[in-house]
Design an enzyme around this catalytic site. Structure first.
Site, PDB file in Angstrom:
ATOM      1  N   ASP A   1     -27.043  16.973   8.264  1.00  0.00           N
ATOM      2  CA  ASP A   1     -26.987  15.767   7.626  1.00  0.00           C
ATOM      3  C   ASP A   1     -27.621  15.306   6.269  1.00  0.00           C
ATOM      4  O   ASP A   1     -27.368  14.382   5.822  1.00  0.00           O
ATOM      5  CB  ASP A   1     -26.870  14.773   8.801  1.00  0.00           C
ATOM      6  CG  ASP A   1     -25.617  14.459   9.652  1.00  0.00           C
ATOM      7  OD1 ASP A   1     -24.714  14.790   9.122  1.00  0.00           O
ATOM      8  OD2 ASP A   1     -25.957  14.060  10.659  1.00  0.00           O
TER       9      ASP A   1
ATOM     10  N   ARG B   1     -31.554  14.151  13.221  1.00  0.00           N
ATOM     11  CA  ARG B   1     -32.043  13.858  11.655  1.00  0.00           C
ATOM     12  C   ARG B   1     -33.585  13.548  11.643  1.00  0.00           C
ATOM     13  O   ARG B   1     -33.839  13.135  10.460  1.00  0.00           O
ATOM     14  CB  ARG B   1     -31.116  12.747  11.319  1.00  0.00           C
ATOM     15  CG  ARG B   1     -29.740  12.981  11.205  1.00  0.00           C
ATOM     16  CD  ARG B   1     -28.685  11.869  10.475  1.00  0.00           C
ATOM     17  NE  ARG B   1     -29.183  12.082   9.142  1.00  0.00           N
ATOM     18  CZ  ARG B   1     -28.398  11.237   8.099  1.00  0.00           C
ATOM     19  NH1 ARG B   1     -27.899  10.400   8.639  1.00  0.00           N
ATOM     20  NH2 ARG B   1     -28.819  11.469   6.953  1.00  0.00           N
TER      21      ARG B   1
ATOM     22  N   ARG C   1     -27.748   1.633  14.289  1.00  0.00           N
ATOM     23  CA  ARG C   1     -28.848   2.685  14.031  1.00  0.00           C
ATOM     24  C   ARG C   1     -30.044   1.758  13.749  1.00  0.00           C
ATOM     25  O   ARG C   1     -31.176   1.971  14.534  1.00  0.00           O
ATOM     26  CB  ARG C   1     -28.441   3.202  12.793  1.00  0.00           C
ATOM     27  CG  ARG C   1     -27.233   4.097  12.628  1.00  0.00           C
ATOM     28  CD  ARG C   1     -27.354   5.341  13.842  1.00  0.00           C
ATOM     29  NE  ARG C   1     -26.434   6.411  13.904  1.00  0.00           N
ATOM     30  CZ  ARG C   1     -26.013   7.082  13.083  1.00  0.00           C
ATOM     31  NH1 ARG C   1     -26.672   7.487  11.915  1.00  0.00           N
ATOM     32  NH2 ARG C   1     -24.927   7.822  13.243  1.00  0.00           N
TER      33      ARG C   1
ATOM     34  N   HIS D   1     -23.246   2.136   9.923  1.00  0.00           N
ATOM     35  CA  HIS D   1     -24.130   1.596   8.947  1.00  0.00           C
ATOM     36  C   HIS D   1     -23.643   0.504   7.939  1.00  0.00           C
ATOM     37  O   HIS D   1     -22.190   0.527   7.936  1.00  0.00           O
ATOM     38  CB  HIS D   1     -24.335   2.845   7.999  1.00  0.00           C
ATOM     39  CG  HIS D   1     -25.489   3.844   8.530  1.00  0.00           C
ATOM     40  ND1 HIS D   1     -25.426   5.235   8.246  1.00  0.00           N
ATOM     41  CD2 HIS D   1     -26.481   3.667   9.059  1.00  0.00           C
ATOM     42  CE1 HIS D   1     -26.461   5.993   8.704  1.00  0.00           C
ATOM     43  NE2 HIS D   1     -27.149   5.114   9.399  1.00  0.00           N
TER      44      HIS D   1
ATOM     45  N   CYS E   1     -23.063   7.117   0.890  1.00  0.00           N
ATOM     46  CA  CYS E   1     -23.998   8.181   1.885  1.00  0.00           C
ATOM     47  C   CYS E   1     -24.800   9.026   1.069  1.00  0.00           C
ATOM     48  O   CYS E   1     -25.778   9.303   1.609  1.00  0.00           O
ATOM     49  CB  CYS E   1     -23.179   8.474   2.978  1.00  0.00           C
ATOM     50  SG  CYS E   1     -22.315   7.322   4.009  1.00  0.00           S
TER      51      CYS E   1
HETATM   52  N1  ARG Z   1     -23.481  12.190   9.705  1.00  0.00           N
HETATM   53  C1  ARG Z   1     -24.328  11.175   9.403  1.00  0.00           C
HETATM   54  C2  ARG Z   1     -24.810  10.252  10.335  1.00  0.00           C
HETATM   55  O1  ARG Z   1     -24.202   9.747  11.267  1.00  0.00           O
HETATM   56  C3  ARG Z   1     -23.531  10.456   8.278  1.00  0.00           C
HETATM   57  C4  ARG Z   1     -24.691   9.259   7.337  1.00  0.00           C
HETATM   58  C5  ARG Z   1     -23.877   8.598   6.587  1.00  0.00           C
HETATM   59  N2  ARG Z   1     -24.749   8.026   5.735  1.00  0.00           N
HETATM   60  C6  ARG Z   1     -24.400   6.562   5.179  1.00  0.00           C
HETATM   61  N3  ARG Z   1     -25.628   6.146   4.579  1.00  0.00           N
HETATM   62  N4  ARG Z   1     -23.887   5.795   6.032  1.00  0.00           N
HETATM   63  O2  ARG Z   1     -26.277   9.800  10.459  1.00  0.00           O
END
Ligand code: ARG
Length: 270
Positions: free
Chosen positions: A65, A90, A136, A165, A259
């Site tokens: 990612d 991550r 998140r 996000h 992203c």
């Molecule tokens: N697969 C990543 C996650 O779920 C995607 C992140 C996308 N980034 C963003 N800035 N919205 O964390």
């Protein structure tokens, strides 16, 4: 106001979808890696052809990612608030970003106490730092960011897991001009946004679902997913120039233009 920008991106050499931490990710759906790389390079080259600087972060094979570089830190006034990821998959990206800033002349770098996923959940307007929470970033990261940047933070509650996000549901176009998708936010947060940004561009569902809010504006050009065509007219009507890009492979990880793009505000003086 249009100005040359400085961005940090991370090539998708090791991009794949092997786990699922948002509703867009389906490990059973194959990713076309050469296509993902070509689409990403096209985005990078467009920034460069518009006069912007794109720095590149070295991707790591164990961090698929990492291509979503916006999540690795938040940089405002040359100060770097590092990230702390919500998911273990991550977690190691945060140190890779901090190391990059340290190696590139940044001296004010904070390793955060609370979970925050960088520009995934922080968006700087001229007057405020908008901050998402709910999926998140921890609500506790908001006062931490306010103290570190000395900018007023406006906390916004995200309520739809597809818009996990802030940058999947809201985009800063210029100054205090934004566009956003109201149903991604709680009723109270919608009221806050309406009060602070009465003239905002309001996105329709089809464009939000194409991740049309996950775009990057340099104050004039707005780079956005080409499928979010419903936004082109309203953007032109406000004096912006939509620049459609095709990032369908990266959509499989739950991200698009924004992203993939961390903004360095501004670059440090030599
Ligand atoms: N697969 C990543 C996650 O779920 C995607 C992140 C996308 N980034 C963003 N800035 N919205 O964390």
């Amino acid at each position: 106001m249009y100005a040359a920008r400085r961005y940090l991106m991370c090539p998708p050499e090791h991009f794949r979808v092997t786990y699922s931490i948002n509703p867009w990710m389906d490990p059973d759906k194959p990713v076309d890696l050469p296509l993902a790389i070509a689409q990403w390079e096209d985005l990078r080259d467009r920034y460069r052809s518009l006069g912007h600087t794109v720095e590149e972060l070295e991707p790591r094979p164990e961090l698929p990612d990492m291509v979503y570089a916006a999540n690795g830190a938040t940089v405002v006034d040359g100060r770097v608030l590092g990230a702390r990821f919500a998911h273990a998959e991550r977690a190691s990206e945060a140190a890779a970003h901090r190391d990059w800033y340290r190696a590139h002349g940044y001296t004010e770098i904070r390793k955060p106490d609370h979970i925050n996923e960088g520009e995934g959940d922080f968006a700087a307007t001229a007057s405020w730092l908008l901050a998402g929470r709910g999926f998140r970033s921890s609500p506790l990261s908001h006062p931490e960011a306010q103290e570190f940047f000395g900018r007023p933070v406006i906390g916004l509650d995200l309520v739809d897991p597809r818009y996990y996000h802030l940058d999947t549901a809201l985009c800063v176009l210029d100054g205090d001009d934004i566009m956003y998708y109201p149903p991604a936010f709680s009723a109270g947060s919608r009221a806050v946004l309406a009060r602070l940004f009465p003239d905002a561009l309001i996105a329709e569902e089809a464009d939000a679902l194409a991740l049309g809010l996950n775009s990057v504006s340099d104050g004039h050009h707005v780079l956005l997913p080409q499928a979010a065509a419903g936004l082109f007219g309203p953007l032109r009507g406000r004096g912006y120039e939509p620049v459609p890009v095709d990032l369908t492979e990266l959509l499989k990880g739950g991200g698009s233009v924004k992203c993939c793009t961390a903004e360095l505000r501004p670059s440090p003086q030599p």
